[in-house]
Structure formats: C-alpha cells, structure tokens
Scaffold this active site. Structure first.
Site, PDB file in Angstrom:
ATOM      1  N   GLY A  12     -24.633 -14.334 -64.655  1.00  0.00           N
ATOM      2  CA  GLY A  12     -24.295 -14.603 -66.103  1.00  0.00           C
ATOM      3  C   GLY A  12     -23.252 -15.335 -66.150  1.00  0.00           C
ATOM      4  O   GLY A  12     -22.521 -15.542 -67.334  1.00  0.00           O
ATOM      5  N   ASN A  14     -23.073 -18.387 -66.666  1.00  0.00           N
ATOM      6  CA  ASN A  14     -23.253 -19.515 -67.778  1.00  0.00           C
ATOM      7  C   ASN A  14     -22.963 -18.746 -69.190  1.00  0.00           C
ATOM      8  O   ASN A  14     -22.579 -19.144 -70.143  1.00  0.00           O
ATOM      9  CB  ASN A  14     -24.666 -20.150 -67.661  1.00  0.00           C
ATOM     10  CG  ASN A  14     -24.740 -21.376 -66.800  1.00  0.00           C
ATOM     11  OD1 ASN A  14     -24.031 -22.305 -67.081  1.00  0.00           O
ATOM     12  ND2 ASN A  14     -25.433 -21.169 -65.751  1.00  0.00           N
ATOM     13  N   ARG A  65     -47.182 -10.484 -69.709  1.00  0.00           N
ATOM     14  CA  ARG A  65     -46.250 -11.235 -70.234  1.00  0.00           C
ATOM     15  C   ARG A  65     -46.122 -11.223 -71.830  1.00  0.00           C
ATOM     16  O   ARG A  65     -45.313 -11.097 -72.488  1.00  0.00           O
ATOM     17  CB  ARG A  65     -46.552 -12.689 -70.073  1.00  0.00           C
ATOM     18  CG  ARG A  65     -46.374 -13.053 -68.550  1.00  0.00           C
ATOM     19  CD  ARG A  65     -46.150 -14.712 -68.303  1.00  0.00           C
ATOM     20  NE  ARG A  65     -46.147 -14.936 -66.942  1.00  0.00           N
ATOM     21  CZ  ARG A  65     -45.265 -14.726 -66.246  1.00  0.00           C
ATOM     22  NH1 ARG A  65     -44.122 -14.519 -66.513  1.00  0.00           N
ATOM     23  NH2 ARG A  65     -45.273 -15.050 -64.813  1.00  0.00           N
ATOM     24  N   ARG A  91     -37.446 -15.509 -66.337  1.00  0.00           N
ATOM     25  CA  ARG A  91     -38.985 -15.438 -66.742  1.00  0.00           C
ATOM     26  C   ARG A  91     -39.604 -16.469 -67.356  1.00  0.00           C
ATOM     27  O   ARG A  91     -39.038 -17.152 -68.175  1.00  0.00           O
ATOM     28  CB  ARG A  91     -38.934 -14.056 -67.853  1.00  0.00           C
ATOM     29  CG  ARG A  91     -38.219 -12.884 -67.274  1.00  0.00           C
ATOM     30  CD  ARG A  91     -39.261 -12.174 -66.276  1.00  0.00           C
ATOM     31  NE  ARG A  91     -40.339 -11.855 -66.998  1.00  0.00           N
ATOM     32  CZ  ARG A  91     -41.398 -11.418 -66.216  1.00  0.00           C
ATOM     33  NH1 ARG A  91     -41.369 -11.295 -64.977  1.00  0.00           N
ATOM     34  NH2 ARG A  91     -42.626 -11.208 -66.844  1.00  0.00           N
ATOM     35  N   ASN A 107     -32.107 -23.840 -72.934  1.00  0.00           N
ATOM     36  CA  ASN A 107     -32.166 -23.424 -71.641  1.00  0.00           C
ATOM     37  C   ASN A 107     -31.169 -24.348 -70.626  1.00  0.00           C
ATOM     38  O   ASN A 107     -31.132 -25.527 -71.085  1.00  0.00           O
ATOM     39  CB  ASN A 107     -33.543 -23.426 -70.988  1.00  0.00           C
ATOM     40  CG  ASN A 107     -33.638 -22.858 -69.787  1.00  0.00           C
ATOM     41  OD1 ASN A 107     -33.010 -21.841 -69.337  1.00  0.00           O
ATOM     42  ND2 ASN A 107     -34.353 -23.662 -68.800  1.00  0.00           N
ATOM     43  N   HIS A 109     -31.230 -25.793 -66.978  1.00  0.00           N
ATOM     44  CA  HIS A 109     -31.897 -25.767 -65.615  1.00  0.00           C
ATOM     45  C   HIS A 109     -31.120 -26.711 -64.608  1.00  0.00           C
ATOM     46  O   HIS A 109     -30.336 -27.818 -64.993  1.00  0.00           O
ATOM     47  CB  HIS A 109     -33.136 -26.540 -65.782  1.00  0.00           C
ATOM     48  CG  HIS A 109     -34.134 -26.714 -64.789  1.00  0.00           C
ATOM     49  ND1 HIS A 109     -34.803 -25.617 -64.051  1.00  0.00           N
ATOM     50  CD2 HIS A 109     -34.411 -27.642 -63.738  1.00  0.00           C
ATOM     51  CE1 HIS A 109     -35.471 -25.983 -63.073  1.00  0.00           C
ATOM     52  NE2 HIS A 109     -35.216 -27.223 -62.950  1.00  0.00           N
ATOM     53  N   SER A 136     -29.302 -29.938 -66.521  1.00  0.00           N
ATOM     54  CA  SER A 136     -29.605 -30.337 -67.801  1.00  0.00           C
ATOM     55  C   SER A 136     -29.616 -29.227 -68.915  1.00  0.00           C
ATOM     56  O   SER A 136     -30.288 -28.119 -68.537  1.00  0.00           O
ATOM     57  CB  SER A 136     -31.011 -31.088 -67.763  1.00  0.00           C
ATOM     58  OG  SER A 136     -31.097 -31.828 -66.676  1.00  0.00           O
ATOM     59  N   LEU A 144     -42.915 -25.250 -68.807  1.00  0.00           N
ATOM     60  CA  LEU A 144     -41.673 -24.855 -67.954  1.00  0.00           C
ATOM     61  C   LEU A 144     -40.595 -25.958 -67.740  1.00  0.00           C
ATOM     62  O   LEU A 144     -41.100 -26.934 -67.171  1.00  0.00           O
ATOM     63  CB  LEU A 144     -42.001 -24.183 -66.669  1.00  0.00           C
ATOM     64  CG  LEU A 144     -41.080 -23.436 -65.871  1.00  0.00           C
ATOM     65  CD1 LEU A 144     -40.241 -22.308 -66.708  1.00  0.00           C
ATOM     66  CD2 LEU A 144     -41.487 -22.979 -64.597  1.00  0.00           C
ATOM     67  N   ASP A 145     -39.535 -25.794 -67.850  1.00  0.00           N
ATOM     68  CA  ASP A 145     -38.447 -26.714 -67.714  1.00  0.00           C
ATOM     69  C   ASP A 145     -38.453 -28.274 -68.042  1.00  0.00           C
ATOM     70  O   ASP A 145     -38.492 -29.093 -67.217  1.00  0.00           O
ATOM     71  CB  ASP A 145     -38.215 -26.581 -65.966  1.00  0.00           C
ATOM     72  CG  ASP A 145     -37.853 -25.368 -65.445  1.00  0.00           C
ATOM     73  OD1 ASP A 145     -37.164 -24.490 -66.178  1.00  0.00           O
ATOM     74  OD2 ASP A 145     -37.916 -24.960 -64.291  1.00  0.00           O
TER      75      ASP A 145
HETATM   76  C1  GRF Z   1     -27.936 -21.346 -63.070  1.00  0.00           C
HETATM   77  O1  GRF Z   1     -27.799 -22.411 -61.936  1.00  0.00           O
HETATM   78  C2  GRF Z   1     -28.803 -21.818 -64.126  1.00  0.00           C
HETATM   79  O2  GRF Z   1     -28.982 -23.227 -64.171  1.00  0.00           O
HETATM   80  C3  GRF Z   1     -30.150 -21.308 -63.525  1.00  0.00           C
HETATM   81  O3  GRF Z   1     -29.871 -20.273 -62.843  1.00  0.00           O
HETATM   82  C4  GRF Z   1     -28.504 -20.120 -62.577  1.00  0.00           C
HETATM   83  C5  GRF Z   1     -27.808 -18.918 -63.290  1.00  0.00           C
HETATM   84  O4  GRF Z   1     -26.600 -18.473 -63.205  1.00  0.00           O
HETATM   85  N1  GRF Z   1     -31.240 -21.351 -64.552  1.00  0.00           N
HETATM   86  P1  GRF Z   1     -25.653 -17.513 -63.909  1.00  0.00           P
HETATM   87  O5  GRF Z   1     -26.640 -16.205 -64.007  1.00  0.00           O
HETATM   88  O6  GRF Z   1     -25.453 -18.388 -65.232  1.00  0.00           O
HETATM   89  O7  GRF Z   1     -24.449 -17.368 -63.254  1.00  0.00           O
END
Ligand code: GRF
Length: 216
Positions: A12, A14, A65, A91, A107, A109, A136, A144-145
């Site tokens: 977590g 981010n 899902r 997910r 999101n 990535h 990004s 996806l992505d």
């Molecule tokens: C990050 O690198 C994000 O880009 C990717 O998974 C990681 C999650 O890290 N999707 P955090 O849980 O935000 O520390």
C-alpha cells in the site's frame, strides 16, 4: 469535496503516497475508504491509523470473478466515490466492473506502457535490455494494463541492476506521479480523447528521475 476509494492488495505504499499528498496539499477531496482483497494487506494498518475506513473483500470467499466483482462494487458504492484508485490491486477485473467505473478508475502499472504489461515487469525490462524503464498511471479499460495514459515516470536502467534494485527505483517515481495524476483528476483537469488524456491547463505529464531518484 470529492470522494476517493482506494483498492489495495498488499504493502500500500502508493495508497499512502496519495493519502499523504491529499492531506499535505489540501486537495478538495477525501480518501473515504481503503478496500483490500487480502485480509493481511499491510496497507490496511496505515489507512486505519489515519482514520480511513477499511474493508476486506476476500476474493477467496467467492466462486468466480463475477461474484467477487459484484461484492466489491457493492462495498465501493456505499461510499459513492468520484474516483476509484487501484494501488497495487492484484486482481483482474471483469469487463462489467470496469465498464461501471469507466472514466473514473485509475491504475498504476510499473512499466512504461505499452511495454511490459502483466507481472514481473522489472525482470521483463531487464530481459529486454531496455535502458529506460518506469511507471504509468492510466485510466482502466477492459484490456489488462492498457488504457489512456495520464502520466509516466522514467528511470534509468543501470549496470548491476537486478529486478529488486530496479523496482525500488521505479517505486520512488510511482510515489511522485500517482498523487499528481489523482490530484489532476480531482481538480477536473483530465479529459479522455480517444487513446489520449488531455490535461488542462497543461503541464508535463512525464517525469524523469535521475539516478538519485530526484525528478527533473
Ligand atoms: C507497485 O509497483 C504498483 O505499480 C504495482 O504493484 C506495486 C504495489 O506497491 N501495481 P504498493 O502496494 O503500492 O506499495
């Protein structure tokens, strides 16, 4: 006051960067809930300690899902969010779920999309021999992505890098670009024009980190 719901699966960091920036910069917004699909997600502790409502929707309790996504949507909708922020939410989402939140779900990535979608992006980058890698922020679409890119941050790939070293360098830039992108959304400055995202008034939607991790 806009409302943000953040979805996580683990650490977590981010999510934490967004919560901290929202408070520090006084956004006209509030993170009203952090929802995890894993009960042991470390980020839940930070959220709860900061007075944010937390919720677990454990995907293992569902037989598919569709039913998981429906339960997740019910929890999200309780908060009537303006924006859903996926922050390390691991997910794959159904098209119905993505469609429901089209244009209001972001999101991050860990690659310079469209390169290296999927998992193990840092190893993919090393294997491909690229010299520049990064992260990004994009609007979520059913693929996806993939989806209109809001911001990208680039870092160098240096001699001796392994996937962990590269991931750490990319993560710093993630913590910079994700709060910026979320703030732009909150400020109503983003518009999706086909595959592109326009930012009004414009400012750089990129960030180049130097080797010490400082943006330039
Ligand atoms: C990050 O690198 C994000 O880009 C990717 O998974 C990681 C999650 O890290 N999707 P955090 O849980 O935000 O520390």
């Amino acid at each position: 006051m806009k409302k943000i719901v953040i979805l996580i699966s683990g650490r977590g960091s981010n999510m934490e960067a967004v919560v901290r920036a929202c408070a520090r910069e006084g956004w006209p917004a509030r993170v009203c809930a952090v929802i995890s699909n894993r009960p042991d997600a470390a980020g839940l502790g930070f959220a709860a300690a900061n007075g944010i409502e937390t919720k677990v929707v454990d995907h293992r309790q569902f037989d598919g899902r569709e039913s998981f996504d429906a339960a997740l949507a019910r929890e999200i909708d309780r908060f009537e969010p303006d924006l859903i922020v996926l922050a390390g939410f691991m997910r794959v989402l159904t098209d119905a779920f993505v469609g429901k939140y089209a244009g209001r779900m972001l999101n991050i990535h860990p690659s310079l999309l469209p390169c290296f979608p999927g998992l193990r992006t840092h190893q993919q980058a090393l294997d491909a021999g690229v010299r520049v890698h990064g992260a990004s922020v994009h609007f979520v679409t059913p693929t996806l992505d993939h989806g209109p890119i809001v911001a990208q941050g680039a870092v160098p790939v240096v001699a001796g890098d392994d996937a962990a070293a590269l991931a750490a360098r990319v993560l710093k830039v993630e913590h910079d670009i994700y709060p910026r992108a979320v703030r732009w959304f909150i400020e109503g400055r983003l518009s999706i024009e086909g595959e592109r995202v326009a930012l009004t008034p414009s400012e750089p939607q990129w960030l180049f980190a130097d080797i010490a991790g400082e943006g330039v």
